[in-house]
Every structure is written in C-alpha cells, then in structure tokens.
Design a protein around this motif. Structure first.
Motif, PDB file in Angstrom:
ATOM      1  N   SER A   1     -19.891 -23.113   8.270  1.00  0.00           N
ATOM      2  CA  SER A   1     -20.800 -23.545   7.709  1.00  0.00           C
ATOM      3  C   SER A   1     -21.995 -23.703   9.019  1.00  0.00           C
ATOM      4  CB  SER A   1     -20.659 -24.766   7.015  1.00  0.00           C
ATOM      5  OG  SER A   1     -21.881 -25.139   6.280  1.00  0.00           O
ATOM      6  N   LEU A   2     -23.108 -23.004   8.602  1.00  0.00           N
ATOM      7  CA  LEU A   2     -24.191 -23.301   9.864  1.00  0.00           C
ATOM      8  C   LEU A   2     -25.420 -23.128   9.400  1.00  0.00           C
ATOM      9  CD1 LEU A   2     -24.782 -23.155  12.804  1.00  0.00           C
ATOM     10  CD2 LEU A   2     -25.065 -20.732  12.663  1.00  0.00           C
ATOM     11  N   GLY A   3     -26.497 -24.151   9.567  1.00  0.00           N
ATOM     12  CA  GLY A   3     -27.787 -24.157   8.969  1.00  0.00           C
ATOM     13  C   GLY A   3     -27.584 -24.913   7.628  1.00  0.00           C
ATOM     14  N   SER A   4     -28.621 -25.009   6.844  1.00  0.00           N
ATOM     15  CA  SER A   4     -28.558 -25.426   5.631  1.00  0.00           C
ATOM     16  C   SER A   4     -27.989 -24.792   4.589  1.00  0.00           C
ATOM     17  CB  SER A   4     -30.031 -25.781   5.042  1.00  0.00           C
ATOM     18  OG  SER A   4     -30.722 -24.322   5.004  1.00  0.00           O
ATOM     19  N   THR A   5     -27.583 -25.415   3.514  1.00  0.00           N
ATOM     20  CA  THR A   5     -26.908 -24.907   2.233  1.00  0.00           C
ATOM     21  C   THR A   5     -28.043 -24.279   1.423  1.00  0.00           C
ATOM     22  OG1 THR A   5     -25.058 -26.228   2.396  1.00  0.00           O
ATOM     23  CG2 THR A   5     -25.731 -25.213   0.223  1.00  0.00           C
ATOM     24  N   ASP A   6     -28.165 -23.134   1.398  1.00  0.00           N
ATOM     25  CA  ASP A   6     -29.359 -22.529   0.558  1.00  0.00           C
ATOM     26  C   ASP A   6     -28.818 -21.812  -0.784  1.00  0.00           C
ATOM     27  OD1 ASP A   6     -30.984 -22.886   2.713  1.00  0.00           O
ATOM     28  OD2 ASP A   6     -29.956 -21.154   3.802  1.00  0.00           O
ATOM     29  N   ALA A   7     -29.789 -21.788  -1.490  1.00  0.00           N
ATOM     30  CA  ALA A   7     -29.598 -21.284  -2.962  1.00  0.00           C
ATOM     31  C   ALA A   7     -29.562 -19.505  -2.865  1.00  0.00           C
ATOM     32  CB  ALA A   7     -30.457 -21.606  -3.939  1.00  0.00           C
TER      33      ALA A   7
END
Length: 292
Positions: free
Chosen positions: A228-234
C-alpha cells in the motif's frame, strides 16, 4: 467574355459545394450537436437515447485480470465486467463492451466512443476536470511488485532504479510528482508492462495494489514488497462531462445496488478465487452504496 463566364460559373459551383459540405443531410450544421452534447467534437447520449438505441457501450480493460480481461474462450470477465452486465440489465438494453487502455479512458468519453468507463478508473482532481465521476464502487492504493531476487520494500529503494508503469495511471503521476529520482519506463498496455518486468527490463512495476497482488499470486518468482503506497483512492464509473442524466442514473443505481450488497456478491464471483474469502481484505476493497 465566354472565358470569364466559365470562370464565374466554376466559382459559384465551388461556393455551393462548400456550403453543402458544412451541412448534414438534414440541412443542419455538421460542426457539432449542441443539444444534449458536450463541448467537444462529439455528442454524448443521455439515458433516454441509450434506451432508445437498445444498447449501452461501456469501456473496460481487456488485459487487467481479475478486474477486466478476456479469457481463453474470448469472453470478457472480471469485477468491472460483472458490474457492466448489471448496468445493461437494469437499463433494459444490450451490452457492448469496448476495450480501452489506461491512457485512452478520458479520450474515449470525450469523443463518445463509449457511454461509460468502468476500467479501474481512479478518481483524481485532474481527471474530474475532463469527465464526470459517479459514486465509487471500489477503493484502492498503489502497490509495487518486484522479483524475489531483489524485492523492493519501499518507494525510497527505487531511487536511481527503473520502475515500470503504464501510461495514464495514478502510478505514473504519483512517482513523477513524489520521486523524481526514480526512472520511469512507460508502456501503453498492462501486458507489455508485465512482460517487461518478467524480462528484467525494469527493477519493479507499480500499479493498483489490488492488481499487482493478484498478478504475483499467479506468477511465482515475484513478490509485492510494497502492498500500500500513497493515499487510499476511490474507483468510480465515469461519463462524458455534462451528461447529467446518465450520471444521476448511475448514482441512483449504485445506491440501489448497495441495498442488496451487490458489490460483495461481485467480489465473491470474480475476486474471491484470487484474493480468498478474507473479510478484512474484502472490506478494504469493496464499496457499497457509494460510501467510502
């Protein structure tokens, strides 16, 4: 005098030809349809027009297993395809699936080659200026897969190394903006990117974590060292900018499907064989009713 008359006649004929070239068979200007259309070169179709035509066109990936891919028998399968089939059913029309590449998703909407995009389309501010996103049905972050012989365990380990990405993806944007010392090797298609990784043309490959985790499980010798890298996106459906009737229909559809836990069913039908029945992982991916 006869020569001048002939020249004048030729000019008159040319002017008439140009005038009719600018019109369609109905006598309307062929420069674009401003009624119910976008500001680009092609008009979008609203919900009524889609129903009248008897067919909805939806863009999906053909090479991104298990979300959108073509199986050995030539049939489209995957999580996005499962959703596309339900959309067509609830619209009461036939489904036409159109293969797209990551970098062509916006263009396919702007030129009305498709009515809807369901190709793992991550919502970003930049994209939202060009297309209209409906409510989300999945969430995702980035992941990094690399050979077992040299597992990449952090983004920082990629500095000075070569990272494979697909053009037009959030991975390309993320590393361009945040890790300028990483050398990006860019491909148009996912199959090309994975082949490059297997051939040793890059040190690692980054795309949606959901996808690299699935690929690594089916390809021994590779590990997702960064899950998991960066933000959690939609992840959300997209329609042509300004197509308000179709956008509203999709939002209502997603809310309605949430009531029957449709996307959990879609997971069980299309993703469980890859990721397993782990409830924590399922809840980290599935979005019901558009609520993140």
């Amino acid at each position: 005098m006869k020569i001048f008359k002939k020249i004048a006649a030729l000019f008159a004929a040319s002017a008439l030809a140009l005038m009719f070239a600018g019109c369609d068979n109905s006598g309307n200007s062929a420069s674009g349809d401003s009624s119910g259309g976008n500001s680009g070169n092609a008009a979008f179709r609203n919900v009524d027009q889609i129903k009248e035509s008897g067919e909805v066109t939806i863009g999906v990936f053909s090479d991104k297993n298990p979300f959108g891919y073509v199986d050995n028998e030539g049939n489209y399968k995957g999580y996005d395809v499962y959703f596309a089939e339900r959309i067509a059913k609830d619209l009461g029309v036939e489904l036409k699936l159109v293969p797209v590449e990551a970098a062509s998703r916006v263009e396919f909407l702007e030129t009305s080659k498709v009515d809807i995009i369901l190709a793992n389309f991550t919502v970003t501010d930049e994209r939202a200026q060009k297309v209209d996103f409906a409510l989300p049905y999945m969430k995702v972050a980035l992941g990094v897969v690399s050979p077992d012989s040299a597992i990449i365990k952090s983004a920082e380990e990629l500095n000075g190394k070569t990272l494979i990405v697909v053009k037009g993806t959030t991975a390309e944007t993320y590393f361009t903006e945040n890790y300028p010392d990483v050398k990006l090797q860019k491909y148009d298609e996912y199959n090309e990117a994975y082949s490059a990784l297997q051939d040793g043309r890059g040190d690692a490959f980054s795309t949606d974590n959901t996808e690299v985790l699935a690929w690594a499980k089916n390809n021994p010798g590779f590990t997702v060292g960064v899950e998991s890298l960066g933000s959690t996106d939609a992840i959300a459906p997209a329609v042509t900018k300004g197509n308000e009737t179709l956008l509203t229909w999709l939002n209502d559809e997603i809310k309605m499907l949430g009531g029957e836990q449709f996307f959990h069913k879609a997971y069980n039908e299309t993703l469980a064989a890859v990721y397993g029945d782990d409830e924590t992982y399922k809840e980290n991916l599935v979005v019901e009713g558009g609520e993140m």
